[in-house]
Design a protein around this motif. Structure first.
Motif, PDB file in Angstrom:
ATOM      1  N   CYS A   1      -1.228  -7.309 -11.375  1.00 13.18           N
ATOM      2  CA  CYS A   1      -1.561  -6.697 -10.085  1.00 13.18           C
ATOM      3  C   CYS A   1      -0.864  -7.426  -8.949  1.00 13.18           C
ATOM      4  N   LYS A   2      -0.898  -8.746  -8.993  1.00 13.66           N
ATOM      5  CA  LYS A   2      -0.285  -9.524  -7.908  1.00 13.66           C
ATOM      6  C   LYS A   2       1.222  -9.338  -7.891  1.00 13.66           C
ATOM      7  N   ASN A   3       1.858  -9.304  -9.036  1.00 17.54           N
ATOM      8  CA  ASN A   3       3.302  -9.125  -9.081  1.00 17.54           C
ATOM      9  C   ASN A   3       3.725  -7.765  -8.543  1.00 17.54           C
ATOM     10  N   VAL A   4       2.875  -6.759  -8.715  1.00 16.08           N
ATOM     11  CA  VAL A   4       3.219  -5.417  -8.271  1.00 16.08           C
ATOM     12  C   VAL A   4       2.921  -5.218  -6.788  1.00 16.08           C
ATOM     13  N   TRP A   5       1.744  -5.716  -6.311  1.00 13.13           N
ATOM     14  CA  TRP A   5       1.282  -5.313  -4.985  1.00 13.13           C
ATOM     15  C   TRP A   5       1.224  -6.417  -3.938  1.00 13.13           C
ATOM     16  N   THR A   6       1.037  -7.665  -4.301  1.00 11.04           N
ATOM     17  CA  THR A   6       0.818  -8.700  -3.273  1.00 11.04           C
ATOM     18  C   THR A   6       1.739  -9.901  -3.445  1.00 11.04           C
ATOM     19  N   ASN A   7       2.900  -9.690  -4.005  1.00  8.99           N
ATOM     20  CA  ASN A   7       3.850 -10.784  -4.213  1.00  8.99           C
ATOM     21  C   ASN A   7       4.825 -10.841  -3.041  1.00  8.99           C
ATOM     22  N   ARG A   8       4.299 -11.182  -1.844  1.00  9.94           N
ATOM     23  CA  ARG A   8       5.116 -11.191  -0.636  1.00  9.94           C
ATOM     24  C   ARG A   8       4.452 -12.060   0.423  1.00  9.94           C
ATOM     25  N   GLU A   9       5.205 -12.345   1.469  1.00 11.38           N
ATOM     26  CA  GLU A   9       4.698 -13.199   2.540  1.00 11.38           C
ATOM     27  C   GLU A   9       3.556 -12.510   3.276  1.00 11.38           C
ATOM     28  N   GLY A  10       2.531 -13.284   3.581  1.00  3.25           N
ATOM     29  CA  GLY A  10       1.349 -12.759   4.253  1.00  3.25           C
ATOM     30  C   GLY A  10       0.261 -12.329   3.297  1.00  3.25           C
ATOM     31  N   ALA A  11       0.610 -12.169   2.021  1.00  3.96           N
ATOM     32  CA  ALA A  11      -0.361 -11.706   1.029  1.00  3.96           C
ATOM     33  C   ALA A  11      -0.532 -12.716  -0.103  1.00  3.96           C
ATOM     34  N   GLU A  12      -0.127 -13.958   0.154  1.00  2.00           N
ATOM     35  CA  GLU A  12      -0.148 -14.946  -0.942  1.00  2.00           C
ATOM     36  C   GLU A  12      -1.555 -15.148  -1.501  1.00  2.00           C
ATOM     37  N   TYR A  13      -2.554 -15.149  -0.627  1.00  2.00           N
ATOM     38  CA  TYR A  13      -3.917 -15.444  -1.071  1.00  2.00           C
ATOM     39  C   TYR A  13      -4.662 -14.208  -1.553  1.00  2.00           C
ATOM     40  N   MET A  14      -4.061 -13.036  -1.430  1.00  2.00           N
ATOM     41  CA  MET A  14      -4.736 -11.791  -1.812  1.00  2.00           C
ATOM     42  C   MET A  14      -4.719 -11.607  -3.326  1.00  2.00           C
ATOM     43  N   TYR A  15      -5.873 -11.290  -3.868  1.00  2.00           N
ATOM     44  CA  TYR A  15      -5.986 -10.905  -5.268  1.00  2.00           C
ATOM     45  C   TYR A  15      -6.783  -9.616  -5.310  1.00  2.00           C
ATOM     46  N   PHE A  16      -6.042  -8.477  -5.324  1.00  2.00           N
ATOM     47  CA  PHE A  16      -6.730  -7.191  -5.415  1.00  2.00           C
ATOM     48  C   PHE A  16      -7.574  -7.136  -6.679  1.00  2.00           C
ATOM     49  N   ASN A  17      -7.091  -7.771  -7.729  1.00  2.00           N
ATOM     50  CA  ASN A  17      -7.836  -7.923  -8.980  1.00  2.00           C
ATOM     51  C   ASN A  17      -7.975  -9.409  -9.261  1.00  2.00           C
ATOM     52  N   ASN A  18      -9.204  -9.862  -9.473  1.00  2.00           N
ATOM     53  CA  ASN A  18      -9.395 -11.254  -9.875  1.00  2.00           C
ATOM     54  C   ASN A  18     -10.465 -11.313 -10.952  1.00  2.00           C
ATOM     55  N   VAL A  19     -10.461 -12.383 -11.714  1.00  4.41           N
ATOM     56  CA  VAL A  19     -11.432 -12.576 -12.793  1.00  4.41           C
ATOM     57  C   VAL A  19     -12.218 -13.847 -12.493  1.00  4.41           C
ATOM     58  N   GLU A  20     -13.517 -13.702 -12.374  1.00  8.03           N
ATOM     59  CA  GLU A  20     -14.384 -14.839 -12.060  1.00  8.03           C
ATOM     60  C   GLU A  20     -15.163 -15.284 -13.284  1.00  8.03           C
TER      61      GLU A  20
END
Length: 472
Positions: A26-45
């Motif tokens: 998910c991160k490689n597709v949607w949030t792998n860019r500046e300003g979105a480093e800390y974003m995890y649209f999908n995360n596993v806790e």
């Protein structure tokens, strides 16, 4: 009766191995860019734990979701005038430290270091300030109970006995994958001052218009699941988009497609939009789950099909709803439950609770609400998936246990349990879907938008829907 279609997801927690493949893809597709480093649209806790961002379940702090005030449904963040007074300063806003400060390492130090008596060190450096920093937290800091102290601070322990809480760290752990729930009653949509967040008419996906967003950030604390993020580079809000470009082509989300444990299922649910507000305003929070089941309609019912056609839902969507694995797990078998239904957002991502090992319980063939010899305390699961109602979770676990006992009996020749809710064929179907289902059985997604005419398709050709920085 106003029938709408909703793309929904179910996750079987018994099959999650905590590999984070879904988060990485998910991160490689949607949030792998500046300003979105800390974003995890999908995360596993790892549960128990405080989660990501820290203590996201503590609505006393964040004031997220909805509440009943004098019998009426309203945002916990306050009435409209109260929210407007916070337009330029919102005291419940999560800070970067509640997530983590993204970092990289001084790899140039390793690459260009001259010959020395000691090994060169690549120190961490902030991706935001470019200054050296000390790493104190991260998106998977609690993996496998690595941080034992935070596990004891799990918000779900509040309503449990202190004797359980004191030994909680030593009892168990489980994984909880999370994405945006694309709720039927989304608090983020209601809280947005500029109206930039909306729920798509055709499939129920909740999106943020990058053109309409003004960066007020009221959506972030309003979402009780903390699945809306602020891009510090573009000054816009961003969130999980349910991979809608893939959905429009009949493909599942990236996180579901790449899941190693094959624990995710996606399909269409038909629901009665006229009853959404009534379901969200159910007085007893422990009964909200049943209210949601009441608004999910039977796709085989001729009356429902007629109402759906009247609303313009095409035949391929109706066929997908009839074959939906999500409908079977959620409504037909009722083994999938919503995460924190007490937030009253009516989430459309569901979870099959984990059937934990049971000590001295296999002989009884039954889950009891008062059982104390379960590896995962039933009261804890009820806080997550039953809004505190242990009966709801116990019933789902009982059906999962019955399924296993039936399949074991067919293999070993043992007698079947005396008390079974469903017939043997139903348990076999449950076992196939949750155990050995093929790709097309787990994902039933109709291709194409519901209301896109040929003329509209010609208009869209050669255009790009992404007008924000980094778009086409």
């Amino acid at each position: 009766m106003k029938i709408k279609a909703q793309i929904s997801m179910v996750m079987n927690l018994d099959k999650c191995i905590g590999c984070h493949t879904c988060s990485i893809t998910c991160k490689n597709v949607w949030t792998n860019r500046e300003g979105a480093e800390y974003m995890y649209f999908n995360n596993v806790e790892t549960k128990p734990g405080i989660g990501y961002p820290k203590r996201w379940e503590d609505q006393d702090k964040w004031q997220g979701g909805w509440e009943l005030k004098n019998g009426k449904l309203r945002l916990r963040s306050g009435a409209k005038l109260t929210r407007m007074a916070k337009l330029f300063y919102h005291p419940n806003q999560p800070e970067l430290d509640d997530y983590y400060e993204p970092w990289t390492y001084d790899y140039e130090t390793l690459i260009n270091s001259k010959r020395k008596n000691h090994q060169p060190i690549a120190r961490p450096r902030s991706l935001i300030t470019q200054q050296r920093m000390e790493i104190k937290w991260g998106p998977n800091w609690e993996d496998d109970l690595a941080d034992g102290q935070s596990a004891r601070q799990d918000v779900n322990l509040r309503n449990m006995g202190s004797d359980i809480a004191l030994e909680f760290h030593d009892l168990f752990m489980k994984y909880l994958p999370r994405v945006c729930n694309h709720c039927l009653n989304p608090a983020c949509v209601a809280a947005c001052p500029s109206g930039a967040i909306y729920k798509r008419e055709e499939d129920g996906v909740v999106l943020v218009s990058q053109d309409g967003c003004r960066g007020w950030r009221h959506c972030i604390p309003a979402c009780p699941y903390k699945k809306v993020y602020f891009n510090w580079k573009t000054n816009k809000a961003e969130k999980c988009i349910f991979c809608f470009p893939r959905l429009e082509n009949g493909l599942p989300t990236v996180c579901a497609d790449t899941c190693v444990g094959r624990l995710r299922y996606m399909g269409v649910l038909l629901y009665d939009m006229d009853k959404v507000k009534e379901a969200a305003a159910t007085p007893d929070k422990g009964q909200i789950y049943h209210s949601v089941l009441d608004i999910i309609m039977d796709p085989h019912d001729p009356e429902v099909l007629a109402a759906a056609r009247k609303e313009g839902i095409p035949e391929n969507w109706l066929k997908a709803a009839q074959d939906s694995p999500v409908y079977k797990l959620v409504k037909e078998w009722q083994v999938a439950l919503p995460l924190h239904a007490e937030y009253r957002t009516l989430p459309m991502v569901w979870y099959v609770p984990p059937l934990s090992p049971i000590t001295r319980r296999a002989e009884a063939d039954v889950y009891l609400p008062e059982a104390t010899d379960m590896r995962i305390p039933l009261a804890y699961l009820a806080e997550l998936f039953g809004a505190g109602n242990t009966q709801v979770v116990a019933r789902a676990l009982q059906r999962l246990l019955d399924m296993r006992l039936v399949m074991r009996a067919q293999t070993t020749g043992d007698r079947l349990p005396a008390r079974l809710e469903f017939d043997v064929e139903t348990y076999q179907a449950m076992h196939r879907l949750m155990g050995i289902a093929k790709y097309k059985e787990r994902f039933r997604i109709p291709a194409g938008l519901q209301e896109t005419s040929q003329e509209k398709l010609h208009e869209l050709q050669g255009t790009c829907g992404y007008t924000c920085p980094g778009g086409c």
